[in-house]
Design a protein around this motif. Structure first.
Motif, PDB file in Angstrom:
ATOM      1  N   LEU A   1       0.819  -1.217   0.000  1.00  0.00           N
ATOM      2  CA  LEU A   1       0.000   0.000   0.000  1.00  0.00           C
ATOM      3  C   LEU A   1       0.848   1.262   0.000  1.00  0.00           C
ATOM      4  O   LEU A   1       0.305   2.368   0.058  1.00  0.00           O
ATOM      5  CB  LEU A   1      -0.956   0.005   1.201  1.00  0.00           C
ATOM      6  N   ALA A   2       2.152   1.106  -0.033  1.00  0.00           N
ATOM      7  CA  ALA A   2       3.025   2.280  -0.102  1.00  0.00           C
ATOM      8  C   ALA A   2       4.324   1.857  -0.756  1.00  0.00           C
ATOM      9  O   ALA A   2       4.721   0.683  -0.687  1.00  0.00           O
ATOM     10  CB  ALA A   2       3.299   2.841   1.291  1.00  0.00           C
ATOM     11  N   SER A   3       4.974   2.803  -1.394  1.00  0.00           N
ATOM     12  CA  SER A   3       6.258   2.534  -2.036  1.00  0.00           C
ATOM     13  C   SER A   3       7.230   3.644  -1.718  1.00  0.00           C
ATOM     14  O   SER A   3       6.872   4.823  -1.727  1.00  0.00           O
ATOM     15  CB  SER A   3       6.077   2.444  -3.555  1.00  0.00           C
ATOM     16  N   ASP A   4       8.456   3.251  -1.450  1.00  0.00           N
ATOM     17  CA  ASP A   4       9.527   4.234  -1.240  1.00  0.00           C
ATOM     18  C   ASP A   4      10.153   4.637  -2.569  1.00  0.00           C
ATOM     19  O   ASP A   4      11.169   5.309  -2.593  1.00  0.00           O
ATOM     20  CB  ASP A   4      10.587   3.672  -0.294  1.00  0.00           C
ATOM     21  N   GLY A   5       9.558   4.220  -3.667  1.00  0.00           N
ATOM     22  CA  GLY A   5      10.069   4.589  -4.974  1.00  0.00           C
ATOM     23  C   GLY A   5      10.832   3.470  -5.650  1.00  0.00           C
ATOM     24  O   GLY A   5      11.321   3.635  -6.761  1.00  0.00           O
ATOM     25  N   THR A   6      10.923   2.304  -5.000  1.00  0.00           N
ATOM     26  CA  THR A   6      11.696   1.209  -5.586  1.00  0.00           C
ATOM     27  C   THR A   6      10.813   0.091  -6.131  1.00  0.00           C
ATOM     28  O   THR A   6      11.322  -0.840  -6.756  1.00  0.00           O
ATOM     29  CB  THR A   6      12.644   0.586  -4.544  1.00  0.00           C
ATOM     30  N   VAL A   7       9.509   0.175  -5.888  1.00  0.00           N
ATOM     31  CA  VAL A   7       8.628  -0.956  -6.215  1.00  0.00           C
ATOM     32  C   VAL A   7       8.142  -0.845  -7.663  1.00  0.00           C
ATOM     33  O   VAL A   7       7.744   0.224  -8.099  1.00  0.00           O
ATOM     34  CB  VAL A   7       7.425  -0.970  -5.255  1.00  0.00           C
ATOM     35  N   GLU A   8       8.179  -1.945  -8.395  1.00  0.00           N
ATOM     36  CA  GLU A   8       7.561  -1.973  -9.724  1.00  0.00           C
ATOM     37  C   GLU A   8       7.116  -3.399 -10.038  1.00  0.00           C
ATOM     38  O   GLU A   8       7.563  -4.348  -9.415  1.00  0.00           O
ATOM     39  CB  GLU A   8       8.514  -1.447 -10.795  1.00  0.00           C
TER      40      GLU A   8
ATOM     41  N   ALA B   1       5.581  17.011  -4.539  1.00  0.00           N
ATOM     42  CA  ALA B   1       6.619  16.567  -3.608  1.00  0.00           C
ATOM     43  C   ALA B   1       6.509  15.061  -3.443  1.00  0.00           C
ATOM     44  O   ALA B   1       5.479  14.464  -3.787  1.00  0.00           O
ATOM     45  CB  ALA B   1       6.432  17.263  -2.257  1.00  0.00           C
ATOM     46  N   PRO B   2       7.563  14.418  -2.930  1.00  0.00           N
ATOM     47  CA  PRO B   2       7.434  12.997  -2.594  1.00  0.00           C
ATOM     48  C   PRO B   2       6.245  12.787  -1.649  1.00  0.00           C
ATOM     49  O   PRO B   2       5.935  13.653  -0.825  1.00  0.00           O
ATOM     50  CB  PRO B   2       8.764  12.673  -1.904  1.00  0.00           C
ATOM     51  N   VAL B   3       5.598  11.667  -1.788  1.00  0.00           N
ATOM     52  CA  VAL B   3       4.344  11.432  -1.075  1.00  0.00           C
ATOM     53  C   VAL B   3       4.468  11.567   0.446  1.00  0.00           C
ATOM     54  O   VAL B   3       3.556  12.104   1.080  1.00  0.00           O
ATOM     55  CB  VAL B   3       3.761  10.065  -1.495  1.00  0.00           C
ATOM     56  N   PRO B   4       5.578  11.139   1.062  1.00  0.00           N
ATOM     57  CA  PRO B   4       5.641  11.307   2.532  1.00  0.00           C
ATOM     58  C   PRO B   4       5.598  12.765   2.986  1.00  0.00           C
ATOM     59  O   PRO B   4       5.352  13.032   4.152  1.00  0.00           O
ATOM     60  CB  PRO B   4       6.979  10.655   2.900  1.00  0.00           C
ATOM     61  N   HIS B   5       5.820  13.712   2.089  1.00  0.00           N
ATOM     62  CA  HIS B   5       5.775  15.127   2.472  1.00  0.00           C
ATOM     63  C   HIS B   5       4.375  15.711   2.331  1.00  0.00           C
ATOM     64  O   HIS B   5       4.170  16.874   2.675  1.00  0.00           O
ATOM     65  CB  HIS B   5       6.724  15.951   1.601  1.00  0.00           C
TER      66      HIS B   5
ATOM     67  N   TRP C   1      -1.788   2.287 -10.147  1.00  0.00           N
ATOM     68  CA  TRP C   1      -0.486   2.846  -9.807  1.00  0.00           C
ATOM     69  C   TRP C   1       0.642   2.030 -10.460  1.00  0.00           C
ATOM     70  O   TRP C   1       0.430   0.935 -10.947  1.00  0.00           O
ATOM     71  CB  TRP C   1      -0.320   2.964  -8.288  1.00  0.00           C
ATOM     72  N   ALA C   2       1.825   2.647 -10.464  1.00  0.00           N
ATOM     73  CA  ALA C   2       3.038   1.985 -10.985  1.00  0.00           C
ATOM     74  C   ALA C   2       2.942   1.701 -12.477  1.00  0.00           C
ATOM     75  O   ALA C   2       3.468   0.702 -12.952  1.00  0.00           O
ATOM     76  CB  ALA C   2       3.349   0.706 -10.200  1.00  0.00           C
ATOM     77  N   ASN C   3       2.259   2.563 -13.196  1.00  0.00           N
ATOM     78  CA  ASN C   3       2.238   2.440 -14.654  1.00  0.00           C
ATOM     79  C   ASN C   3       3.022   3.552 -15.347  1.00  0.00           C
ATOM     80  O   ASN C   3       3.074   3.597 -16.573  1.00  0.00           O
ATOM     81  CB  ASN C   3       0.790   2.449 -15.169  1.00  0.00           C
ATOM     82  N   ARG C   4       3.596   4.462 -14.565  1.00  0.00           N
ATOM     83  CA  ARG C   4       4.296   5.599 -15.175  1.00  0.00           C
ATOM     84  C   ARG C   4       5.689   5.777 -14.557  1.00  0.00           C
ATOM     85  O   ARG C   4       6.087   6.884 -14.212  1.00  0.00           O
ATOM     86  CB  ARG C   4       3.444   6.858 -14.993  1.00  0.00           C
ATOM     87  N   GLY C   5       6.390   4.685 -14.386  1.00  0.00           N
ATOM     88  CA  GLY C   5       7.735   4.775 -13.806  1.00  0.00           C
ATOM     89  C   GLY C   5       7.689   4.691 -12.285  1.00  0.00           C
ATOM     90  O   GLY C   5       6.622   4.647 -11.684  1.00  0.00           O
ATOM     91  N   LYS C   6       8.871   4.670 -11.707  1.00  0.00           N
ATOM     92  CA  LYS C   6       8.976   4.489 -10.259  1.00  0.00           C
ATOM     93  C   LYS C   6       8.880   5.824  -9.521  1.00  0.00           C
ATOM     94  O   LYS C   6       9.306   6.853 -10.031  1.00  0.00           O
ATOM     95  CB  LYS C   6      10.304   3.810  -9.916  1.00  0.00           C
ATOM     96  N   GLY C   7       8.323   5.800  -8.355  1.00  0.00           N
ATOM     97  CA  GLY C   7       8.227   6.988  -7.508  1.00  0.00           C
ATOM     98  C   GLY C   7       7.542   6.611  -6.216  1.00  0.00           C
ATOM     99  O   GLY C   7       7.013   5.499  -6.081  1.00  0.00           O
ATOM    100  N   THR C   8       7.546   7.516  -5.269  1.00  0.00           N
ATOM    101  CA  THR C   8       6.875   7.211  -4.015  1.00  0.00           C
ATOM    102  C   THR C   8       5.366   7.136  -4.230  1.00  0.00           C
ATOM    103  O   THR C   8       4.806   7.795  -5.089  1.00  0.00           O
ATOM    104  CB  THR C   8       7.196   8.260  -2.932  1.00  0.00           C
ATOM    105  N   MET C   9       4.708   6.306  -3.432  1.00  0.00           N
ATOM    106  CA  MET C   9       3.257   6.109  -3.520  1.00  0.00           C
ATOM    107  C   MET C   9       2.735   5.787  -2.135  1.00  0.00           C
ATOM    108  O   MET C   9       3.444   5.157  -1.349  1.00  0.00           O
ATOM    109  CB  MET C   9       2.945   4.964  -4.478  1.00  0.00           C
ATOM    110  N   ALA C  10       1.518   6.192  -1.853  1.00  0.00           N
ATOM    111  CA  ALA C  10       0.875   5.754  -0.615  1.00  0.00           C
ATOM    112  C   ALA C  10      -0.636   5.782  -0.775  1.00  0.00           C
ATOM    113  O   ALA C  10      -1.187   6.673  -1.424  1.00  0.00           O
ATOM    114  CB  ALA C  10       1.281   6.635   0.565  1.00  0.00           C
ATOM    115  N   VAL C  11      -1.273   4.778  -0.199  1.00  0.00           N
ATOM    116  CA  VAL C  11      -2.732   4.808  -0.024  1.00  0.00           C
ATOM    117  C   VAL C  11      -3.062   5.655   1.204  1.00  0.00           C
ATOM    118  O   VAL C  11      -3.975   6.468   1.170  1.00  0.00           O
ATOM    119  CB  VAL C  11      -3.282   3.375   0.141  1.00  0.00           C
ATOM    120  N   TRP C  12      -2.309   5.446   2.274  1.00  0.00           N
ATOM    121  CA  TRP C  12      -2.521   6.191   3.515  1.00  0.00           C
ATOM    122  C   TRP C  12      -1.617   7.420   3.513  1.00  0.00           C
ATOM    123  O   TRP C  12      -0.400   7.300   3.466  1.00  0.00           O
ATOM    124  CB  TRP C  12      -2.224   5.316   4.733  1.00  0.00           C
ATOM    125  N   VAL C  13      -2.242   8.583   3.547  1.00  0.00           N
ATOM    126  CA  VAL C  13      -1.518   9.848   3.459  1.00  0.00           C
ATOM    127  C   VAL C  13      -1.762  10.617   4.754  1.00  0.00           C
ATOM    128  O   VAL C  13      -2.860  10.564   5.327  1.00  0.00           O
ATOM    129  CB  VAL C  13      -2.033  10.653   2.238  1.00  0.00           C
TER     130      VAL C  13
END
Lengths: 633, 633
Positions: free
Chosen positions: A386-393, A558-562, A617-629
């Motif tokens: 449910l979240a990615s630090d930018g490395t998940v694909e 910004a990155p999602v954690p921000h 999600w994860a169809n446009r390259g790697k980056g941070t992601m989260a369901v819970w913000v």
């Protein structure tokens, strides 16, 4: 008065012509199933069925795995569902070729398993815990039933019936495996399918026997290991050790199934077992099995279900963690487990007539199942964090064994999940455009469904086939996510309606051309989790209708954690490129520069936060992601 | 000009009389060490040294573990540190008894290992990767050196010297283990200690040989397994398989040590290796080893260090995760690893003269090391998570094997870490009340330290012994946590000072009675982590001086996940019962009641949030806890 017996409609009687689902199903037909066939040919699964003798030195688990029949079977099953809804002579011929190979591999006594025929002859049914023998048998049975129902041919069904006859002899009282059961549940639900297709009562009895043997003392898998005298297929530490409680929970053999109270262990195994328990509860009107299913369901949905419908948060066992242990970055939530949850939920709805099960089925389908594949259907997630630090694909599908074929057979048989029929009429569980054809009161009836779901909450139903005035109850599921009272009109007139177990009940005499319109209020909403879900503490998710959204870095400042979402801010829906995006008021809370730890404050400035559906999600390259913000308090 | 050679002071020359540390050291002396001795007697570790022959059927790893010499050795080492600072005839006699048992267990050729003498004779040095043989030898050597330095007796040192002579023959060029090295580093740093105690150059050469063999191709542990022909002590899957890259990283044999760039694998193994590398860099003036240490250090402290000084976030390997992978609930942060980090940091300071290493040493000592024991010294954490869902508590020390003895030997030798001496004078690394006695310019000097540290940032130093005017440099570490410019006065007059590498330099001619006062501004502060640390995103920690605080449910109005600290709110320090508590302005952000997922908003109301030092948590029953607390944006 016994409850009316509800059943899914056959695939051939349900038509799906839906803007959301049809392209995805076409991808399965045109791309996934042919791809899967090429892989079976190139990977050796077809050739293995020729049973070329091998030396014991060839017993290399990497080269001759034990699961190969299940790969072939899942492909035949998915292909059969396609054949059930359209003609495809080339596919039909390829399936016949695979079935001929299976026929050739079947032993004179009915046995059918490449590994224990060609690699380890004489060892059949000695490592039920680890060697997946009955699991493969189960998939062959499911394939045989699907093929028969799709094509009317009994070629594969006859093969699996002979195999089941042998299994019956092995496991029935007095047989060499008396008291045994499978380490990976699957055959039980397959046997119920075989019973329903053939009405051969013994299949139901065998399913019940294997189900009831499970978890009883003395513990079969320990006795089996002692008899065998070696550590078995997966080895362990080189010694035969008695199973621990955790080992037993892994395959749900820690207690007799009727006494189980919590969803534990490997999630796919659990889902297949619970599905069979629900099937048996229905077929045998068995209150004990039904109550066990209801207890297990409550435990799962109140403590172990991701908001995406994913289950199984512990990657180390591909299974359930402790209650509320639902980590976002590291959670597993295997695609196959969410599909298994759909299998169980569907059966629970049929057993009980309650919409709450379909609410969970729908949550899984539109989120944690669909996320398993990329938009173009060529890459796959095993786990759905449910979240990615930018490395998940997602991975190329070639690397995967179980999830892509499972997703293929699910989407190719989506017809099964849309409608349920009983003697009173039709139940609509999912809002998918198309039609349902069924018999009611002696006439053929077709109900056509029009819908822009899941983006539009207005769904229309029209009686497009009926020979005479039609006294029939139409039940429409009222999803738990509806953000206001659903409105129903018939031919333009708002209709008061009663509800039962989550369904609107429309009990009328219908005429050809009658048109029912259901409007489900579908405002985007902020969702919070129980505070014991630590990965979601102080955070919100955004949901609209059945779609759970997520925030990806690529759409935001910004990155999602921000990012921080305003507690009572506006949520605006935008629809483009075939999907919704929600725009929320919020802040960028940008950390100061510095080392790993620093005392400088972040700086906050207003921003608009944009979502996409989680499945996309994860169809446009790697980056941070989260369901819970993060949510501003 | 070569740098002045810095050394720790011998334990006997450092006195500790400190309100914070003395009671904890007394617990080790009066409770932990006797407890440890009883456990060795009752657990069989002493009896095992009688080498009663056992049948092969007795080869039960649970009953005859391979680590037992290290348990005995760590106890002797801790006891020796106690004996170095005070007389204790009973303890002295008990140590002599243990040494007599070790003498009896030593084989005629010098070999000394119970498991490979009594259980698996003929198998010595055939499973270096897993069987911990050289690890045990290393702890015996450390014990022998500590015992010699404390008591002047050579009884144990002679034993271990004979054992090292044998190891030299085994591992030196042409020996049967040529090219080999240990699977759990430890003997390397022990050999440097033995060299320093005896000036036997061969010990240094052996330490260098083992260090440089590590990670070279062809890979020794694979060759060893092939020669041995079985899977070795820990078995694996019953087959001899070549090690994977991850297997090699686990014990830091993935690359020659001079080429290693990132802290990977099992954290304790890593710390012991890096400590030995720093020792060898110092003794051999080896720039390559020093540069490797500096690279590894930078990697660790910028990406893999918990704010508590804990290291090793991945429980599955008791080791390092990926950069910034520092989960709070599930992080491991083993007590022994934080102690190992202190060992390495201390050596890096001696090697470089830079205070930044002591900043990390102090962070570990006052937080992630001290948290390993309960307030009464009877319960222990192996892992030291930074957050608890309310289920975490320390275990009885009986269940633990490595951490309690390691904590005991650290606290009993705290003297080593307070001061460093060189030809120019005295370096003060830690602020611990007591005194240091050392030779300088031909005279005996004593410097007395008075301090209410870590609660009070004012520390006084007095020259309490000197025979003549004393030209000497006093270096005082200026901690990186200081929240303003430190002030130094001599005899009441504020003194300007220069700084170098994090130390204030006081280069003067001193007279008996001179008194220096150092004042370190110690305001409580909010600390934020790099945003890539997902467990800390949007959160703050509270630190005052070297003490990292945490928030426990028992002190607050709500479970910790519901608490939110105000971004610019007041932080008030209260001191009671021997420790600080910080009171922060904040909110209770109380979730609405509901199921696992719900849309109702939380309700926020002001509250005062109270902390305790992290080391002091989990002493008042179970409850939620967090170091990282949500911050209002």
């Amino acid at each position: 008065m016994p409850a009316p017996h509800r059943t899914s409609l056959p695939i051939a009687d349900v038509q799906i012509a839906d803007e959301f689902w049809s392209p995805r199903r076409e991808t399965v037909r045109a791309r996934t199933i042919p791809h899967q066939e090429r892989r079976l040919r190139e990977g050796g699964q077809f050739d293995a069925l020729l049973l070329k003798p091998r030396s014991h030195d060839d017993d290399d688990r990497e080269r001759f795995p034990i699961f190969w029949e299940s790969d072939v079977a899942k492909w035949i099953e998915a292909a059969s569902y396609v054949l059930a809804s359209e003609e495809d002579p080339a596919l039909d011929a390829a399936v016949d070729e695979a079935i001929a190979l299976l026929a050739g591999a079947q032993q004179p006594d009915g046995y059918l398993n490449n590994y224990f025929t060609a690699v380890k002859p004489g060892k059949r049914f000695t490592d039920l815990r680890d060697a997946h023998e009955l699991y493969c048998a189960g998939h062959l049975i499911e394939a045989g039933v699907a093929h028969y129902e799709a094509t009317g041919k009994t070629s594969l069904l006859d093969i699996v019936r002979r195999y089941v006859d042998l299994i019956w002899l092995e496991f029935s009282p007095g047989g060499p495996c008396e008291g045994g059961y499978d380490g990976h549940q699957e055959i039980e639900l397959a046997l119920v399918k075989a019973y329903r297709a053939t009405r051969e009562r013994r299949y139901l009895e065998l399913a019940l026997l294997l189900t009831e043997n499970r978890g009883k003392a003395p513990f079969y898998f320990d006795a089996e290991a002692e008899r065998r005298g070696d550590p078995g297929y997966f080895g362990g530490k080189g010694a035969i050790v008695r199973s621990s409680q955790r080992d037993r929970e892994y395959n749900q053999s820690h207690a007799p199934v009727r006494e189980q109270t919590a969803a534990v262990g490997h999630s796919v195994r659990a889902m297949y077992q619970y599905s069979a328990m629900a099937d048996l509860a229905l077929e045998l009107d068995d209150a004990g099995l039904r109550e066990a299913c209801e207890r297990l369901w409550d435990d799962l949905v109140t403590t172990k279900l991701y908001i995406t419908g994913g289950i199984g948060s512990d990657p180390s066992i591909e299974g359930f963690g402790k209650p509320f242990d639902l980590p976002d970055h590291t959670g597993y939530a295997e695609t196959c487990a969410a599909i298994g949850l759909m299998f169980w939920a569907h059966r629970m709805m049929i057993l009980t007539g309650e919409a709450k099960y379909v609410d969970v089925l729908e949550r899984a389908l539109y989120n944690g199942v669909l996320s398993g594949a990329s938009a173009d259907g060529t890459k796959y997630f095993y786990g759905n964090p449910l979240a990615s630090d930018g490395t998940v694909e997602r991975s190329d599908w070639f690397d995967c064994a179980c999830c892509p074929p499972n997703l293929a057979r699910l989407l190719a048989s989506l017809e099964h999940y849309v409608y349920v029929a009983d003697t009173e009429g039709l139940w609509v569980n999912l809002y998918v455009a198309g039609s349902a054809r069924f018999a009611h009161g002696g006439q053929r009836v077709t109900v056509t469904q029009e819908s822009g779901y899941p983006w539009d909450g207005t769904i229309a139903f029209t009686i497009t086939e009926a020979q005479a005035p039609l006294a029939m109850t139409l039940r429409l599921r009222l999803p738990e996510w509806a953000t206001g009272a659903p409105v129903i009109s018939v031919d333009g007139t708002v209709l008061p309606y009663t509800t039962d177990s989550g369904y609107a009940i429309l009990d009328r005499t219908w005429a050809l051309g009658d048109r029912v319109e259901l409007t489900l209020p579908m405002a985007p909403t902020l969702v919070r989790a129980d505070a014991r879900v630590t990965s979601a503490a102080g955070k919100v998710a955004i949901q609209r209708g059945p779609i759970v959204h997520c925030v990806e870095e690529v759409d935001n400042a910004a990155p999602v954690p921000h990012l921080v979402i305003a507690r009572n801010g506006d949520l605006r829906t935008e629809h483009a490129d075939g999907q919704d995006s929600i725009v929320a008021e919020g802040l960028v809370d940008r950390p100061a520069e510095g080392g790993l730890y620093r005392s400088l404050s972040p700086t906050a400035e207003p921003t608009a936060i944009r979502t996409v559906p989680y499945y996309a999600w994860a169809n446009r390259g790697k980056g941070t992601m989260a369901v819970w913000v993060r949510e501003a308090p």
